[in-house]
Motif scaffolding. Structure first.
Motif, PDB file in Angstrom:
ATOM      1  N   VAL A   1     -28.468 -42.922  13.063  1.00 34.67           N
ATOM      2  CA  VAL A   1     -28.779 -44.599  12.795  1.00 34.67           C
ATOM      3  C   VAL A   1     -29.331 -44.871  12.201  1.00 34.67           C
ATOM      4  N   LEU A   2     -29.929 -45.948  11.631  1.00 36.04           N
ATOM      5  CA  LEU A   2     -31.248 -45.581  10.915  1.00 36.04           C
ATOM      6  C   LEU A   2     -31.789 -47.218  11.122  1.00 36.04           C
ATOM      7  N   ILE A   3     -31.189 -47.787  11.320  1.00 41.47           N
ATOM      8  CA  ILE A   3     -31.221 -49.773  11.254  1.00 41.47           C
ATOM      9  C   ILE A   3     -30.243 -50.233  12.342  1.00 41.47           C
ATOM     10  N   GLU A   4     -29.841 -50.805  13.896  1.00 44.13           N
ATOM     11  CA  GLU A   4     -29.488 -50.993  14.826  1.00 44.13           C
ATOM     12  C   GLU A   4     -29.731 -52.033  15.045  1.00 44.13           C
ATOM     13  N   ASP A   5     -28.544 -53.817  14.511  1.00 43.32           N
ATOM     14  CA  ASP A   5     -28.799 -54.714  15.321  1.00 43.32           C
ATOM     15  C   ASP A   5     -30.404 -55.422  14.408  1.00 43.32           C
ATOM     16  N   GLY A   6     -29.872 -54.766  12.938  1.00 40.70           N
ATOM     17  CA  GLY A   6     -30.955 -55.341  12.878  1.00 40.70           C
ATOM     18  C   GLY A   6     -33.075 -55.001  12.032  1.00 40.70           C
ATOM     19  N   LYS A   7     -33.021 -54.217  13.523  1.00 42.56           N
ATOM     20  CA  LYS A   7     -33.580 -53.534  13.197  1.00 42.56           C
ATOM     21  C   LYS A   7     -33.895 -51.876  13.373  1.00 42.56           C
ATOM     22  N   ILE A   8     -35.144 -51.499  12.753  1.00 43.08           N
ATOM     23  CA  ILE A   8     -35.530 -49.826  12.723  1.00 43.08           C
ATOM     24  C   ILE A   8     -35.379 -48.664  13.239  1.00 43.08           C
ATOM     25  N   MET A   9     -34.801 -48.134  13.357  1.00 46.13           N
ATOM     26  CA  MET A   9     -34.579 -46.645  14.276  1.00 46.13           C
ATOM     27  C   MET A   9     -36.104 -46.173  14.757  1.00 46.13           C
TER      28      MET A   9
ATOM     29  N   ILE B   1     -29.091 -53.522  -2.042  1.00 49.28           N
ATOM     30  CA  ILE B   1     -29.404 -54.560  -1.164  1.00 49.28           C
ATOM     31  C   ILE B   1     -31.360 -54.864  -1.097  1.00 49.28           C
ATOM     32  N   PHE B   2     -31.821 -55.477  -1.345  1.00 51.60           N
ATOM     33  CA  PHE B   2     -33.730 -55.514  -1.760  1.00 51.60           C
ATOM     34  C   PHE B   2     -33.803 -56.174  -0.383  1.00 51.60           C
ATOM     35  N   ASN B   3     -33.542 -56.558   0.282  1.00 52.24           N
ATOM     36  CA  ASN B   3     -34.043 -56.916   1.153  1.00 52.24           C
ATOM     37  C   ASN B   3     -33.656 -56.852   2.413  1.00 52.24           C
ATOM     38  N   ILE B   4     -34.522 -56.279   3.811  1.00 53.30           N
ATOM     39  CA  ILE B   4     -33.850 -55.686   4.884  1.00 53.30           C
ATOM     40  C   ILE B   4     -33.187 -55.853   6.184  1.00 53.30           C
ATOM     41  N   GLU B   5     -34.046 -57.741   5.667  1.00 59.79           N
ATOM     42  CA  GLU B   5     -33.337 -58.776   6.399  1.00 59.79           C
ATOM     43  C   GLU B   5     -32.098 -58.685   6.418  1.00 59.79           C
TER      44      GLU B   5
ATOM     45  N   LEU C   1     -26.865 -43.092   8.398  1.00 60.97           N
ATOM     46  CA  LEU C   1     -26.736 -41.724   7.066  1.00 60.97           C
ATOM     47  C   LEU C   1     -26.051 -40.653   7.702  1.00 60.97           C
ATOM     48  N   GLU C   2     -25.612 -40.801   6.960  1.00 62.36           N
ATOM     49  CA  GLU C   2     -23.741 -39.519   7.138  1.00 62.36           C
ATOM     50  C   GLU C   2     -24.463 -38.681   6.994  1.00 62.36           C
ATOM     51  N   ASP C   3     -23.303 -38.144   7.318  1.00 63.67           N
ATOM     52  CA  ASP C   3     -23.978 -35.831   6.855  1.00 63.67           C
ATOM     53  C   ASP C   3     -23.474 -35.743   5.704  1.00 63.67           C
ATOM     54  N   ASN C   4     -23.400 -36.608   5.053  1.00 64.18           N
ATOM     55  CA  ASN C   4     -23.638 -35.728   2.982  1.00 64.18           C
ATOM     56  C   ASN C   4     -24.962 -36.605   2.793  1.00 64.18           C
ATOM     57  N   GLY C   5     -25.608 -37.041   3.288  1.00 67.40           N
ATOM     58  CA  GLY C   5     -26.832 -37.584   3.158  1.00 67.40           C
ATOM     59  C   GLY C   5     -27.180 -39.176   2.363  1.00 67.40           C
ATOM     60  N   GLU C   6     -25.635 -39.372   2.551  1.00 68.50           N
ATOM     61  CA  GLU C   6     -25.262 -41.377   2.107  1.00 68.50           C
ATOM     62  C   GLU C   6     -25.447 -41.960   3.253  1.00 68.50           C
ATOM     63  N   VAL C   7     -26.084 -43.482   2.514  1.00 68.81           N
ATOM     64  CA  VAL C   7     -26.212 -44.306   3.564  1.00 68.81           C
ATOM     65  C   VAL C   7     -25.281 -45.147   4.049  1.00 68.81           C
ATOM     66  N   SER C   8     -24.409 -45.413   4.974  1.00 70.62           N
ATOM     67  CA  SER C   8     -23.415 -46.398   4.811  1.00 70.62           C
ATOM     68  C   SER C   8     -24.208 -47.262   5.180  1.00 70.62           C
ATOM     69  N   VAL C   9     -24.025 -48.219   5.300  1.00 72.07           N
ATOM     70  CA  VAL C   9     -24.686 -49.970   5.213  1.00 72.07           C
ATOM     71  C   VAL C   9     -23.800 -51.155   5.431  1.00 72.07           C
ATOM     72  N   LEU C  10     -23.584 -52.205   7.469  1.00 65.64           N
ATOM     73  CA  LEU C  10     -23.022 -52.801   7.036  1.00 65.64           C
ATOM     74  C   LEU C  10     -24.348 -53.738   7.437  1.00 65.64           C
ATOM     75  N   LYS C  11     -23.283 -55.083   6.692  1.00 65.29           N
ATOM     76  CA  LYS C  11     -24.452 -56.697   6.000  1.00 65.29           C
ATOM     77  C   LYS C  11     -24.511 -57.336   7.244  1.00 65.29           C
ATOM     78  N   LYS C  12     -25.427 -58.450   7.980  1.00 64.33           N
ATOM     79  CA  LYS C  12     -25.183 -59.436   8.158  1.00 64.33           C
ATOM     80  C   LYS C  12     -23.957 -59.690   7.717  1.00 64.33           C
ATOM     81  N   GLU C  13     -23.601 -60.775   8.636  1.00 63.93           N
ATOM     82  CA  GLU C  13     -22.216 -61.665   8.643  1.00 63.93           C
ATOM     83  C   GLU C  13     -22.638 -62.950   7.285  1.00 63.93           C
ATOM     84  N   ALA C  14     -23.674 -63.485   7.799  1.00 65.11           N
ATOM     85  CA  ALA C  14     -24.273 -64.107   6.574  1.00 65.11           C
ATOM     86  C   ALA C  14     -24.504 -63.769   5.001  1.00 65.11           C
ATOM     87  N   TYR C  15     -24.694 -62.482   4.888  1.00 61.13           N
ATOM     88  CA  TYR C  15     -24.680 -61.938   3.254  1.00 61.13           C
ATOM     89  C   TYR C  15     -24.020 -61.029   3.166  1.00 61.13           C
TER      90      TYR C  15
END
Length: 236
Positions: free
Chosen positions: A95-103, A126-130, A137-151
């Motif tokens: 997990v790289l970002i959790e609940d909008g916060k960088i780990m 996605i150009f705005n991290i907010e 970060l998945e096993d194959n090196g790809e990053v999976s992203v869940l956007k905030k509901e507003a976006y």
């Protein structure tokens, strides 16, 4: 004899490299985990030596390829059966970002930089991290992203728009050749296709068609050899 030997070894190497992925599975190509990465590099090295390194006996290299393929296959089976072993063999998501916060601590453990994170997000538009709620970060090196509901994008279901069943596209003509198997499988005939073509483009025959497909909504799409574009775009 050396040239003949290299020719035979090179052909054997290519044949083995085409055959081995069928044993190990498509994930060796599509889902490059730690295990798949090591497997691909080692197999490539052994195959290259088999093709050109005449100082090593071909039988030794073929044996090494067989043993390594068998070992990689057994590890894949073991990873499939045992979750703990799967984590050790293929790795586990981070997990790289959790609940909008960088780990930060998680990123330090895997030596993943903010520059790499920003790049991965930009590749997903996605150009705005907010905008990000979770990033993994998945096993194959790809990053999976869940956007905030507003976006998140609005779907037909959200808007209450009626939904229709979709079918898998069926290719009927490929490279100007009629795909007979697809016609038979879906109960279609050449005569029916010619009739539908006549309704869409009068004067055209199947010989004029480069590509034809029956789409997800049962619609027929034809692409002809002659596109009728006077000045086609060409980027060099």
């Amino acid at each position: 004899m050396t040239y003949t030997e290299i020719l035979i070894r090179a052909i054997l190497s290519v044949v083995l490299l085409l055959f081995i992925p069928k044993i190990l599975g498509k994930q060796t190509i599509s889902n490059m985990t730690f295990h798949d990465f090591v497997t691909s590099i080692t197999l490539g090295s052994l195959a290259a030596n088999l093709a050109f390194n005449v100082s090593l006996k071909a039988s030794y290299l073929v044996l090494a390829l067989v043993v390594f393929t068998a070992t990689a296959f057994l590890l894949s089976v073991l990873a499939l059966k045992n979750r703990k072993m799967r984590s050790w063999i293929s790795g586990s998501p981070t997990v790289l970002i959790e609940d909008g916060k960088i780990m930060e601590n998680n990123m330090k453990k895997i030596r993943y930089t903010l520059d790499s994170l920003d790049q991965s997000l930009r590749e997903k538009g996605i150009f705005n991290i907010e905008e990000v709620d979770y990033a993994v970060l998945e096993d194959n090196g790809e990053v999976s992203v869940l956007k905030k509901e507003a976006y998140q994008f609005v779907t037909k279901k959200d808007m209450g728009i009626p939904q229709h069943a979709q079918d898998f596209p069926v290719e009927l003509i490929m490279d100007g050749m009629l795909v007979e198997d697809n016609l038979k499988l879906h109960g279609l005939t050449r005569e029916w296709l010619e009739s539908e073509l006549g309704k869409k483009r009068k004067g055209k025959t199947l010989a004029d068609v480069f590509y034809a497909v029956k789409g997800t909504q049962q619609q027929l799409v034809f692409d002809f050899y002659e596109d009728g574009i006077r000045q086609p775009l060409d980027q060099e």
